[in-house]
Design a protein around this motif. Structure first.
Motif, PDB file in Angstrom:
ATOM      1  N   SER A  87       0.851  -1.189   0.000  1.00  0.00           N
ATOM      2  CA  SER A  87       0.000   0.000   0.000  1.00  0.00           C
ATOM      3  C   SER A  87       0.880   1.229   0.000  1.00  0.00           C
ATOM      4  O   SER A  87       2.094   1.147   0.130  1.00  0.00           O
ATOM      5  N   SER A  88       0.268   2.360  -0.166  1.00  0.00           N
ATOM      6  CA  SER A  88       1.024   3.608  -0.116  1.00  0.00           C
ATOM      7  C   SER A  88       0.386   4.528   0.913  1.00  0.00           C
ATOM      8  O   SER A  88      -0.824   4.553   1.088  1.00  0.00           O
ATOM      9  N   SER A  89       1.215   5.262   1.593  1.00  0.00           N
ATOM     10  CA  SER A  89       0.718   6.164   2.618  1.00  0.00           C
ATOM     11  C   SER A  89       0.241   7.465   1.998  1.00  0.00           C
ATOM     12  O   SER A  89       0.875   8.021   1.106  1.00  0.00           O
ATOM     13  N   ARG A  90      -0.911   7.932   2.486  1.00  0.00           N
ATOM     14  CA  ARG A  90      -1.400   9.227   2.023  1.00  0.00           C
ATOM     15  C   ARG A  90      -0.633  10.361   2.688  1.00  0.00           C
ATOM     16  O   ARG A  90      -0.694  11.491   2.229  1.00  0.00           O
ATOM     17  N   LYS A  91       0.050  10.024   3.763  1.00  0.00           N
ATOM     18  CA  LYS A  91       0.841  11.034   4.440  1.00  0.00           C
ATOM     19  C   LYS A  91       2.224  11.104   3.803  1.00  0.00           C
ATOM     20  O   LYS A  91       2.689  10.178   3.175  1.00  0.00           O
ATOM     21  N   ARG A  92       2.853  12.240   3.982  1.00  0.00           N
ATOM     22  CA  ARG A  92       4.226  12.467   3.524  1.00  0.00           C
ATOM     23  C   ARG A  92       4.379  12.269   2.017  1.00  0.00           C
ATOM     24  O   ARG A  92       5.380  11.733   1.535  1.00  0.00           O
ATOM     25  N   GLN A  93       3.378  12.683   1.257  1.00  0.00           N
ATOM     26  CA  GLN A  93       3.538  12.710  -0.191  1.00  0.00           C
ATOM     27  C   GLN A  93       4.561  13.786  -0.545  1.00  0.00           C
ATOM     28  O   GLN A  93       4.627  14.840   0.081  1.00  0.00           O
ATOM     29  N   ARG A  94       5.360  13.513  -1.556  1.00  0.00           N
ATOM     30  CA  ARG A  94       6.323  14.497  -2.047  1.00  0.00           C
ATOM     31  C   ARG A  94       5.816  15.073  -3.370  1.00  0.00           C
ATOM     32  O   ARG A  94       5.190  14.354  -4.160  1.00  0.00           O
ATOM     33  N   ALA A  95       6.089  16.327  -3.598  1.00  0.00           N
ATOM     34  CA  ALA A  95       5.643  16.988  -4.828  1.00  0.00           C
ATOM     35  C   ALA A  95       6.854  17.432  -5.641  1.00  0.00           C
ATOM     36  O   ALA A  95       7.822  17.986  -5.095  1.00  0.00           O
ATOM     37  N   TYR A  96       6.799  17.150  -6.928  1.00  0.00           N
ATOM     38  CA  TYR A  96       7.851  17.518  -7.881  1.00  0.00           C
ATOM     39  C   TYR A  96       7.230  18.227  -9.071  1.00  0.00           C
ATOM     40  O   TYR A  96       6.017  18.150  -9.306  1.00  0.00           O
ATOM     41  N   ALA A  97       8.077  18.888  -9.856  1.00  0.00           N
ATOM     42  CA  ALA A  97       7.641  19.344 -11.173  1.00  0.00           C
ATOM     43  C   ALA A  97       7.300  18.123 -12.017  1.00  0.00           C
ATOM     44  O   ALA A  97       7.991  17.101 -11.937  1.00  0.00           O
ATOM     45  N   TYR A  98       6.247  18.204 -12.808  1.00  0.00           N
ATOM     46  CA  TYR A  98       5.898  17.088 -13.677  1.00  0.00           C
ATOM     47  C   TYR A  98       7.077  16.739 -14.572  1.00  0.00           C
ATOM     48  O   TYR A  98       7.430  15.575 -14.737  1.00  0.00           O
ATOM     49  N   TRP A  99       7.683  17.781 -15.164  1.00  0.00           N
ATOM     50  CA  TRP A  99       8.914  17.609 -15.942  1.00  0.00           C
ATOM     51  C   TRP A  99       9.918  18.586 -15.382  1.00  0.00           C
ATOM     52  O   TRP A  99       9.645  19.760 -15.219  1.00  0.00           O
ATOM     53  N   TRP A 100      11.101  18.095 -15.078  1.00  0.00           N
ATOM     54  CA  TRP A 100      12.039  18.858 -14.254  1.00  0.00           C
ATOM     55  C   TRP A 100      12.385  20.233 -14.800  1.00  0.00           C
ATOM     56  O   TRP A 100      12.614  21.166 -14.036  1.00  0.00           O
ATOM     57  N   SER A 101      12.432  20.388 -16.130  1.00  0.00           N
ATOM     58  CA  SER A 101      12.856  21.685 -16.671  1.00  0.00           C
ATOM     59  C   SER A 101      11.869  22.798 -16.330  1.00  0.00           C
ATOM     60  O   SER A 101      12.233  23.978 -16.374  1.00  0.00           O
ATOM     61  N   LEU A 102      10.628  22.453 -15.959  1.00  0.00           N
ATOM     62  CA  LEU A 102       9.680  23.473 -15.512  1.00  0.00           C
ATOM     63  C   LEU A 102      10.173  24.155 -14.247  1.00  0.00           C
ATOM     64  O   LEU A 102       9.815  25.309 -13.964  1.00  0.00           O
ATOM     65  N   ALA A 103      10.989  23.457 -13.475  1.00  0.00           N
ATOM     66  CA  ALA A 103      11.506  24.022 -12.222  1.00  0.00           C
ATOM     67  C   ALA A 103      12.729  24.904 -12.444  1.00  0.00           C
ATOM     68  O   ALA A 103      13.157  25.608 -11.520  1.00  0.00           O
ATOM     69  N   PHE A 104      13.289  24.878 -13.626  1.00  0.00           N
ATOM     70  CA  PHE A 104      14.540  25.584 -13.897  1.00  0.00           C
ATOM     71  C   PHE A 104      14.492  27.075 -13.543  1.00  0.00           C
ATOM     72  O   PHE A 104      15.460  27.605 -12.986  1.00  0.00           O
ATOM     73  N   PRO A 105      13.393  27.804 -13.831  1.00  0.00           N
ATOM     74  CA  PRO A 105      13.378  29.229 -13.472  1.00  0.00           C
ATOM     75  C   PRO A 105      13.296  29.484 -11.974  1.00  0.00           C
ATOM     76  O   PRO A 105      13.551  30.601 -11.526  1.00  0.00           O
ATOM     77  N   PHE A 106      12.938  28.487 -11.181  1.00  0.00           N
ATOM     78  CA  PHE A 106      12.643  28.708  -9.772  1.00  0.00           C
ATOM     79  C   PHE A 106      13.648  28.063  -8.821  1.00  0.00           C
ATOM     80  O   PHE A 106      13.816  28.505  -7.697  1.00  0.00           O
ATOM     81  N   ILE A 107      14.292  26.997  -9.257  1.00  0.00           N
ATOM     82  CA  ILE A 107      15.052  26.147  -8.352  1.00  0.00           C
ATOM     83  C   ILE A 107      16.353  26.805  -7.917  1.00  0.00           C
ATOM     84  O   ILE A 107      16.957  27.578  -8.663  1.00  0.00           O
TER      85      ILE A 107
END
Length: 373
Positions: free
Chosen positions: A253-273
Motif C-alpha cells: 500500500s502507499s501512505s497518504r501522508k508524507r507525499q512528495r511533490a515535484y515538477a511534472y517535468w524537471w525543466s519546468l523548475a529551472f526558473p525557480f530552483i
C-alpha cells in the motif's frame, strides 16, 4: 501532453502521412478548439459546406487539437463514431485527467491513448544533429556530458538551440506556466484561485521533492484543506506537478501522508530552483514517471520503479565519487525487502558493487537518461 511538447506538430505530421498515402486533401479535417464551437457536428457541417464533401458518407480523418476545451467532447465523438464508421478521429489535449476520464467513460474499447512527453535526451541530440556522438560514447563522453548539462533546461523543441538562460527561464515561466495557471486552469474549473495556484507552484518548483503537509499549508495560506487538495489536483491535471507517494512494500500500500511533490517535468523548475541537486533528483523521477518513494525512520530511497511485482530502488547522488555512507539506505532496502538490484544515479561515477548477494549499479545521469528510453 504538456504545452509546447509538439502535439500540434505531430498532428500536422499525421496530415503529411495521410497525404503521402494518397488521401485526398479535402478528406482531411483539422480544427483547433481554441476557437469556440458548440459541438463536433458543427465543425463537420462547416467542413462539408466549404468542401462539398459529405462527411456522413465519405471516408475522412478528423484531427481535433485541444479537444478537452470542448464540453462533453467524448460523448459527441462517440455518437458520431458509432453512427458513421467512415470517420477516424485523432485528438490532442493539454489536460490529463479530463482526457482519460472522458475517453474511458464514453469511448471504452474505441480509443488508443498516447502521452507525448518533452524531448528525451536521445531526441534532443538528434534534433541538434549530434546523435552520432552516441555511436562511440566512450570517445565522446566529454561532449555528451556537456550536451546533457544543456539538455537539463532545454527539453522543449523550440528552445534547444537557445544560449541565454534568462530567456529560457522567461519562456518556461511566462510562455508556458503562466498561461496554464492564469488561463487554462480557470477556463476548465470553477472557483479557481490563480494566486493560490501560483503560490503552491512556486513552493514546489523552488524545492522539488518537498513533503506536502496539507494541514500546515491550509493554516499558513488561510484556506481550507479541501481547497489545497483541489488546487494541487488542478496543477497535476495540467501536467505541472506530480505527487510521489510513500510506498509501504510490506503491506503493498502507499501512505497518504508524507507525499512528495515535484515538477511534472524537471525543466519546468529551472526558473525557480535554487539547488542543482534537486533538479537532478526531479529529472530522475520524471524520466521514470515515478509514483512512489520509500522512507522508514531516517532511511530513504528517492524513487521506486515498479513494474508488476518487480521493484527497482533508485537513489540520486549528485556526486562525482560516492562514499560508503551514500549506500546505507539502499543496502537496507535491498536486504529488508529481498531485492537483488538497486541503481544510484551520479553526476559522473560509473561502477558496480556487490554487497553480499546485492548488486548496486552506479550510473552517470547522461547514461541513465539513455538507458530509460
Amino acid at each position: 501532453g504538456l504545452r509546447r511538447v509538439g502535439k500540434t506538430t505531430l498532428l500536422y505530421q499525421c496530415i503529411e502521412q495521410l497525404l503521402l498515402a494518397n488521401m485526398p486533401p479535402t478528406h482531411i479535417v483539422y480544427f483547433n478548439l481554441d476557437k469556440e464551437v458548440r459541438d463536433v457536428q458543427e465543425i463537420l457541417d462547416a467542413y462539408s459546406t466549404k468542401t462539398l464533401v459529405n462527411w456522413k458518407e465519405e471516408k475522412i480523418t478528423v484531427l481535433l487539437d485541444e479537444i478537452s476545451k470542448l464540453k462533453d467532447w467524448a460523448r459527441h465523438v462517440k455518437l458520431i463514431y458509432d453512427a458513421f464508421p467512415n470517420i477516424h478521429f485523432l485528438v490532442s489535449s493539454s489536460s490529463s485527467t479530463n482526457l482519460e476520464h472522458e475517453a474511458l467513460q464514453h469511448l471504452g474499447g474505441r480509443y488508443f491513448l498516447k502521452t507525448i512527453l518533452p524531448l528525451s535526451f536521445r531526441e534532443y541530440l538528434s534534433l541538434k544533429g549530434k546523435k552520432e556522438l552516441l555511436e562511440n560514447s566512450s570517445l565522446w563522453e566529454k561532449e555528451i556530458v556537456s550536451e546533457c548539462n544543456l539538455y537539463m533546461s532545454r527539453t522543449f523543441p523550440e528552445i534547444i538551440e537557445w544560449t541565454d538562460d534568462l530567456l529560457i527561464k522567461e519562456y518556461l515561466s511566462s510562455t508556458m506556466i503562466d498561461k496554464i495557471v492564469k488561463a487554462d486552469i480557470p477556463e476548465k474549473f470553477k472557483n479557481v484561485h490563480p494566486e493560490l495556484l501560483k503560490t503552491l507552484l512556486n513552493l514546489i518548483l523552488s524545492e522539488p521533492g518537498i513533503v506536502v503537509e496539507y494541514d500546515a499549508l491550509a493554516k499558513n495560506l488561510g484556506v481550507s484543506k479541501r481547497t489545497i487538495y483541489l488546487h494541487l489536483h488542478y496543477l497535476e491535471f495540467s501536467y505541472l506537478i506530480r505527487r510521489v507517494k510513500n510506498y509501504r512494500v510490506s503491506t503493498l500500500s502507499s501512505s497518504r501522508k508524507r507525499q512528495r511533490a515535484y515538477a511534472y517535468w524537471w525543466s519546468l523548475a529551472f526558473p525557480f530552483i535554487k539547488k542543482q541537486d534537486l533538479l537532478i533528483e526531479n529529472a530522475v523521477g520524471s524520466t521514470i514517471n515515478s509514483e512512489y518513494y520509500w522512507r522508514e525512520g531516517n532511511k530513504e530511497v528517492d524513487f521506486l520503479k515498479i513494474k508488476g511485482k518487480d521493484i527497482l530502488p533508485i537513489e540520486v547522488k549528485n556526486k562525482e565519487v560516492t562514499k560508503s555512507d551514500d549506500v546505507h539506505s539502499m543496502i537496507y532496502f535491498l536486504e529488508k525487502y529481498n531485492r537483488e538490484k538497486g541503481i544510484i544515479v551520479t553526476s559522473g561515477e560509473e561502477r558496480s558493487m556487490m554487497v553480499g548477494r546485492k548488486h548496486i549499479v552506479f550510473v552517470p545521469l547522461w547514461k541513465f537518461f539513455l538507458e530509460q528510453e
